[in-house]
Design an enzyme around this catalytic site. Structure first.
Site, PDB file in Angstrom:
ATOM      1  N   TYR A  13      -2.495  -8.913  -7.477  1.00  0.00           N
ATOM      2  CA  TYR A  13      -2.774  -7.770  -8.344  1.00  0.00           C
ATOM      3  C   TYR A  13      -4.177  -7.879  -8.941  1.00  0.00           C
ATOM      4  CZ  TYR A  13       2.236  -6.881  -7.985  1.00  0.00           C
ATOM      5  OH  TYR A  13       3.491  -6.623  -7.496  1.00  0.00           O
ATOM      6  N   ASN A  52       3.008   4.347  -6.124  1.00  0.00           N
ATOM      7  CA  ASN A  52       2.452   4.673  -4.808  1.00  0.00           C
ATOM      8  C   ASN A  52       3.333   5.709  -4.105  1.00  0.00           C
ATOM      9  OD1 ASN A  52       1.374   4.702  -2.227  1.00  0.00           O
ATOM     10  ND2 ASN A  52       2.054   2.636  -1.698  1.00  0.00           N
ATOM     11  N   CYS A  86       1.557  -1.327  -0.261  1.00  0.00           N
ATOM     12  CA  CYS A  86       1.659  -2.032  -1.541  1.00  0.00           C
ATOM     13  C   CYS A  86       2.568  -3.257  -1.440  1.00  0.00           C
ATOM     14  CB  CYS A  86       2.126  -1.083  -2.637  1.00  0.00           C
ATOM     15  SG  CYS A  86       3.600  -0.125  -2.247  1.00  0.00           S
ATOM     16  N   HIS A  87       3.350  -3.360  -0.363  1.00  0.00           N
ATOM     17  CA  HIS A  87       4.181  -4.555  -0.174  1.00  0.00           C
ATOM     18  C   HIS A  87       3.332  -5.792   0.112  1.00  0.00           C
ATOM     19  CE1 HIS A  87       3.629  -2.784   3.868  1.00  0.00           C
ATOM     20  NE2 HIS A  87       3.658  -4.036   4.312  1.00  0.00           N
ATOM     21  N   GLU A 124       5.773  -8.449   9.259  1.00  0.00           N
ATOM     22  CA  GLU A 124       4.352  -8.754   9.416  1.00  0.00           C
ATOM     23  C   GLU A 124       4.072 -10.253   9.519  1.00  0.00           C
ATOM     24  OE1 GLU A 124       2.058  -6.635   6.525  1.00  0.00           O
ATOM     25  OE2 GLU A 124       3.030  -4.723   6.984  1.00  0.00           O
TER      26      GLU A 124
END
Length: 202
Positions: free
Chosen positions: A139, A162, A170-171, A197
């Site tokens: 962040y 978001n 945003c993950h 991912e």
């Protein structure tokens, strides 16, 4: 074809096979420039996703936990009331989401419509959109990238609102200590995305 023509035509669709008429009016509305927002619901490993697109690009992605009627009403109020359930207009993003979840796509190419994002939050989400597949940031680093290095909490708030999760990833933002932090779709969904991912392997 005017707005009144469209409304009259939709109201007069035959009950025997409404899909034929609806499809025709969807196409005519889009061709005549009377359809500002098209949406559809698509399946995913995270549950059903509602996707909304405008001529400028993808404007909204909503998880199952958000009541679809409330999301539709919000998009209609904040983007345009000329909104229609039109799956064929959302084919591009639905194909890319399918490929992403199948681990065949690492970078979305659909354009983004930032209409629902303002001010500092837009800078935060622009920076978020630049985080590569399989990588994460914090962040604090995200706030710095958005031009306000001391605004980590505000950056977190921007991520929490978001309107285009998954595509604006945003993950991929974690706490500085390595904790998952929060996520608008819930931490279970965040874990699934990070596993897709390769960030999480457990």
């Amino acid at each position: 074809m005017t707005d009144a023509d469209l409304e009259h035509g939709l109201a007069a669709l035959p009950e025997s096979d409404p899909s034929v008429g609806v499809g025709r009016f969807r196409r005519r509305a889009a061709q005549a420039g009377l359809l500002d927002v098209a949406y559809a619901v698509t399946d995913s490993p995270l549950g059903p996703l509602a996707v909304f697109v405008t001529p400028r690009g993808l404007v909204r992605v909503a998880y199952q936990g958000e009541p679809i009627d409330e999301v539709v009403a919000d998009v209609a109020a904040r983007v345009s009331p000329r909104l229609l359930l039109a799956p064929e207009q959302t084919d591009a993003i639905r194909r890319e989401l399918d490929a992403y979840f199948a681990r065949r796509l690492e970078s979305f190419s659909v354009p983004i419509d930032w209409t629902l994002v303002r001010g500092f939050a837009r800078g935060v989400l622009h920076a978020t959109a630049a985080i590569p597949f399989g990588q994460v940031t914090t962040y604090g680093h995200l706030a710095e990238a958005a031009g306000s290095p001391r605004a980590a909490r505000a950056a977190g708030n921007a991520l929490g609102s978001n309107p285009i999760p998954i595509v604006v990833p945003c993950h991929r933002v974690l706490h500085a200590g390595g904790g998952l932090g929060g996520y608008t779709g819930g931490l279970d969904r965040k874990r699934i995305l990070l596993r897709i991912e390769g960030v999480l392997t457990d």
